[in-house]
Design a protein around this motif. Structure first.
Motif, PDB file in Angstrom:
ATOM      1  N   PRO A 117      -9.074  28.541  -0.589  1.00  0.00           N
ATOM      2  CA  PRO A 117      -7.602  28.529  -0.568  1.00  0.00           C
ATOM      3  C   PRO A 117      -7.050  27.546   0.471  1.00  0.00           C
ATOM      4  N   ASN A 118      -7.659  27.534   1.652  1.00  0.00           N
ATOM      5  CA  ASN A 118      -7.218  26.635   2.716  1.00  0.00           C
ATOM      6  C   ASN A 118      -7.408  25.175   2.311  1.00  0.00           C
ATOM      7  N   GLN A 119      -8.538  24.883   1.677  1.00  0.00           N
ATOM      8  CA  GLN A 119      -8.814  23.521   1.236  1.00  0.00           C
ATOM      9  C   GLN A 119      -7.795  23.050   0.194  1.00  0.00           C
ATOM     10  N   LEU A 120      -7.500  23.923  -0.773  1.00  0.00           N
ATOM     11  CA  LEU A 120      -6.581  23.545  -1.842  1.00  0.00           C
ATOM     12  C   LEU A 120      -5.160  23.362  -1.319  1.00  0.00           C
ATOM     13  N   LEU A 121      -4.722  24.239  -0.431  1.00  0.00           N
ATOM     14  CA  LEU A 121      -3.377  24.123   0.119  1.00  0.00           C
ATOM     15  C   LEU A 121      -3.234  22.872   0.980  1.00  0.00           C
ATOM     16  N   LEU A 122      -4.252  22.583   1.765  1.00  0.00           N
ATOM     17  CA  LEU A 122      -4.228  21.348   2.554  1.00  0.00           C
ATOM     18  C   LEU A 122      -4.222  20.122   1.653  1.00  0.00           C
ATOM     19  N   LEU A 123      -4.974  20.190   0.572  1.00  0.00           N
ATOM     20  CA  LEU A 123      -5.017  19.076  -0.379  1.00  0.00           C
ATOM     21  C   LEU A 123      -3.642  18.846  -0.991  1.00  0.00           C
ATOM     22  N   MET A 124      -2.942  19.930  -1.340  1.00  0.00           N
ATOM     23  CA  MET A 124      -1.583  19.797  -1.892  1.00  0.00           C
ATOM     24  C   MET A 124      -0.682  19.054  -0.907  1.00  0.00           C
ATOM     25  N   PHE A 125      -0.721  19.486   0.339  1.00  0.00           N
ATOM     26  CA  PHE A 125       0.162  18.894   1.361  1.00  0.00           C
ATOM     27  C   PHE A 125      -0.188  17.430   1.607  1.00  0.00           C
ATOM     28  N   ILE A 126      -1.473  17.164   1.797  1.00  0.00           N
ATOM     29  CA  ILE A 126      -1.901  15.802   2.112  1.00  0.00           C
ATOM     30  C   ILE A 126      -1.658  14.865   0.935  1.00  0.00           C
ATOM     31  N   PHE A 127      -1.896  15.334  -0.290  1.00  0.00           N
ATOM     32  CA  PHE A 127      -1.664  14.482  -1.461  1.00  0.00           C
ATOM     33  C   PHE A 127      -0.201  14.067  -1.553  1.00  0.00           C
ATOM     34  N   HIS A 128       0.704  15.017  -1.339  1.00  0.00           N
ATOM     35  CA  HIS A 128       2.131  14.696  -1.432  1.00  0.00           C
ATOM     36  C   HIS A 128       2.487  13.571  -0.471  1.00  0.00           C
ATOM     37  N   TYR A 129       2.028  13.693   0.769  1.00  0.00           N
ATOM     38  CA  TYR A 129       2.420  12.692   1.766  1.00  0.00           C
ATOM     39  C   TYR A 129       1.595  11.418   1.681  1.00  0.00           C
ATOM     40  N   LEU A 130       0.449  11.471   1.066  1.00  0.00           N
ATOM     41  CA  LEU A 130      -0.273  10.246   0.725  1.00  0.00           C
ATOM     42  C   LEU A 130       0.568   9.432  -0.250  1.00  0.00           C
ATOM     43  N   GLN A 131       1.067  10.093  -1.290  1.00  0.00           N
ATOM     44  CA  GLN A 131       1.911   9.421  -2.280  1.00  0.00           C
ATOM     45  C   GLN A 131       3.227   8.955  -1.659  1.00  0.00           C
TER      46      GLN A 131
END
Length: 293
Positions: A117-131
């Protein structure tokens, strides 16, 4: 300084050095965090306080936006400082929300990062700001400059929120077994994905409103713009509301609330502006929520 290429080649031949460098990086970040906080309990307390502070900021922002628009784009004013190039502003102001989480994940103790869960939530956040920081700014066509004060406030907020979300998720967030199969996580993740797609697609529509050489404003059409004037804002609100549902914490809820307050104000302002600007603006189109508002 020793080049990264040299370090890579050296560590390939001397693998123990690679481990030593990793330990050194972790030790530096750990020392920084221990300088700032006397214990993990104190850091958790600070993270909680930052979340409640963000909620207070959301309320203050809500009240202030009753009297004045967010000073950017068509609402920009010289009262808020000298103009900053729009591409540069978007790139720099959003970058901390990508780099801070990445640095925390790579170079600080992350007790909870092993959990899905922690990995997926971090991925959501980081992906948004990568874009948002490394892709979106370089796709902008034209666009009005950003006032300096708006630019600085956005930059500070991205540092603040980047630390808040990433530190909590990587080191403190404790989810029950099977959380990724829980309805809240599934619904929230689907909302995040849907909102992300709407946001990116709506930005694409706005970028392509004018043909090369054209100037002036046009009515956006297609996608969610058929239903609401602030389709890009609607997408981001759905995105972070989903993130808050999946994250199930005061930290993610505070961010979702702040996003709702700021972007709903922009969406309402845009809707009123379109109605005033264009006589043929679709009367059935709502401001922010399809068929409702």
């Amino acid at each position: 300084m020793v080049s990264d290429c040299f370090v890579h080649e050296f560590t390939k031949h001397y693998p123990n050095l690679s481990s030593a460098l990793e330990v050194f990086r972790l030790a530096i970040m750990d020392a920084i965090l221990k300088t700032l906080f006397s214990s993990e309990e104190q850091e958790v307390y600070v993270l909680d306080c930052l979340s409640y502070l963000m909620m207070v900021m959301a309320f203050i922002t809500f009240v202030s936006l009753l009297f004045e628009h967010v000073p950017y784009g068509r609402y920009a004013s010289s009262r808020y400082g000298f103009p900053v190039n729009v591409k540069f502003a978007w790139f720099v102001q959003e970058l901390p929300a990508f780099l801070v989480p990445l640095s925390l994940v790579l170079w600080s103790p992350c007790a909870k990062i092993i959990h899905l869960p922690n990995q997926l939530l971090l991925l959501m956040f980081i992906f948004h700001y990568l874009q948002r920081s490394l892709i979106y700014p370089f796709l902008i066509r034209g666009g009005k400059s950003t006032p300096f004060i708006s630019f600085v406030l956005a930059f500070v907020f991205c540092i603040y929120n980047g630390y808040l979300q990433a530190r909590y998720l990587s080191h403190y967030a404790d989810y029950p077994p099977g959380w990724v199969a829980h309805p809240w996580f599934i619904i929230g993740s689907c909302m995040w994905f849907l909102g992300c797609i709407i946001n990116i697609h709506s930005d694409h529509i706005l970028r392509n409103l004018r043909k090369p050489g054209e100037t002036g404003y046009k009515i956006p059409r297609g996608g969610m713009f058929e239903y609401v004037s602030g389709a890009n804002f609607f997408g981001e609100i759905v995105e972070w509301t989903g993130f808050a549902l999946a994250g199930h914490s005061v930290h993610s809820a505070a961010f979702a609330l702040f996003t709702l307050i700021v972007l709903s104000s922009r969406g309402m302002a845009h809707h009123k502006w379109y109605l005033t600007k264009f006589e043929d603006y679709p009367k059935s189109r709502k401001a922010l929520i399809p068929f409702v508002l």
